[in-house]
Design an enzyme around this catalytic site. Structure first.
Site, mmCIF file in Angstrom:
data_model
loop_
_atom_site.group_PDB
_atom_site.id
_atom_site.type_symbol
_atom_site.label_atom_id
_atom_site.label_comp_id
_atom_site.label_asym_id
_atom_site.label_seq_id
_atom_site.Cartn_x
_atom_site.Cartn_y
_atom_site.Cartn_z
ATOM 1 C CG ASP A 8 -1.632 1.250 1.475
ATOM 2 O OD1 ASP A 8 -2.317 1.700 0.541
ATOM 3 O OD2 ASP A 8 -1.531 1.805 2.587
ATOM 4 C CG ASP A 10 -1.474 7.685 0.254
ATOM 5 O OD1 ASP A 10 -0.349 8.114 -0.050
ATOM 6 O OD2 ASP A 10 -2.469 7.840 -0.466
ATOM 7 C CG ASN A 51 -8.002 2.054 -3.330
ATOM 8 O OD1 ASN A 51 -7.705 1.266 -4.209
ATOM 9 N ND2 ASN A 51 -8.797 1.721 -2.320
ATOM 10 C CD GLN A 52 -3.239 7.822 -4.657
ATOM 11 O OE1 GLN A 52 -3.364 9.050 -4.548
ATOM 12 N NE2 GLN A 52 -2.799 7.076 -3.649
ATOM 13 C CB ALA A 53 -10.655 8.291 -4.354
ATOM 14 C CB CYS A 89 -7.995 2.103 -8.146
ATOM 15 S SG CYS A 89 -9.765 2.346 -8.420
ATOM 16 C CG HIS A 91 -12.248 3.762 -11.175
ATOM 17 N ND1 HIS A 91 -11.376 2.717 -11.422
ATOM 18 C CD2 HIS A 91 -12.461 4.371 -12.371
ATOM 19 C CE1 HIS A 91 -11.092 2.692 -12.717
ATOM 20 N NE2 HIS A 91 -11.735 3.678 -13.309
ATOM 21 C CB CYS A 104 -13.554 -0.171 -10.768
ATOM 22 S SG CYS A 104 -12.590 0.370 -9.339
ATOM 23 C CB CYS A 106 -8.727 -1.569 -10.305
ATOM 24 S SG CYS A 106 -9.486 -0.005 -10.777
ATOM 25 C CG ASP A 133 -2.352 2.331 6.364
ATOM 26 O OD1 ASP A 133 -2.497 2.036 5.159
ATOM 27 O OD2 ASP A 133 -2.752 3.412 6.845
#
Length: 187
Positions: A8, A10, A51-53, A89, A91, A104, A106, A133
């Protein structure tokens, strides 16, 4: 087949509390550079799954996320550590930008990005580890068939969004790598 450590970003690699407006503001957590170097030395691929929303929510453009990742890779390389790939991702089900507003495969805890990396690099999940984390990181790792390690940095599993138990718990990424070294099958 190859083996990997799926990381991961962040809260595991960099400080999750910082809002990164520019790549130079990226703060890598203590011990992470040594940990990734050790992952490399142990013969594992180091693959970031994140994940990068912020993209779907309109806070950042893809090119800004790509710049942060390029800075991260450069910092690692400068210290003799290698990130083999980064998958993210953009999304989110509540994304502001319509093209990113979707459920999604991903977005973790889904495993689309892990499967993509496994296919690309011919990774055996049974020989691999997922480190993060948050409970979504652990659930994704379990769904993908890897061993899982919850690190006590970032959210330290306190998000409690998913009812899942990690295989191991570590103080930080460097401690997680010691667990990996102890529990990896010797080839």
């Amino acid at each position: 087949m190859n083996k990997a450590v799926f990381l991961d970003r962040d809260g595991t690699i960099n400080n999750n509390n910082d809002i990164i407006d520019k790549p130079k503001e990226l703060r890598i957590l203590p011990g992470v550079l040594s940990a990734v170097k050790k992952i490399n030395h142990l013969g594992f691929l180091a693959v970031i799954i994140t994940n990068q929303a912020v993209i779907g929510k309109g806070s950042w453009k893809k090119k800004e996320v790509d710049r942060v990742h390029a800075m991260l890779v450069r910092k690692m390389k400068k210290h003799g550590a290698k990130i083999d790939a980064i998958y993210y991702c953009p999304h989110h089900p509540e994304a502001k930008l319509k093209r990113y507003r979707l459920e999604c495969d991903c977005r973790r805890p889904n495993i689309g990005l892990l499967l993509r990396a496994m296919r690309r690099f011919h990774i055996d999940p049974r020989e691999s580890f997922s480190v993060g984390d948050m409970t979504r990181d652990i659930l994704a790792g379990k769904r993908a068939g890897t061993k899982t390690i919850l690190v006590k940095t970032g959210f330290a599993g306190k998000d409690k969004k998913y009812r899942v138990e990690p295989d191991f718990i570590a103080k930080d990424l460097l401690a997680a790598v010691k667990i990996i070294e102890k529990n990896a099958r010797k080839n």
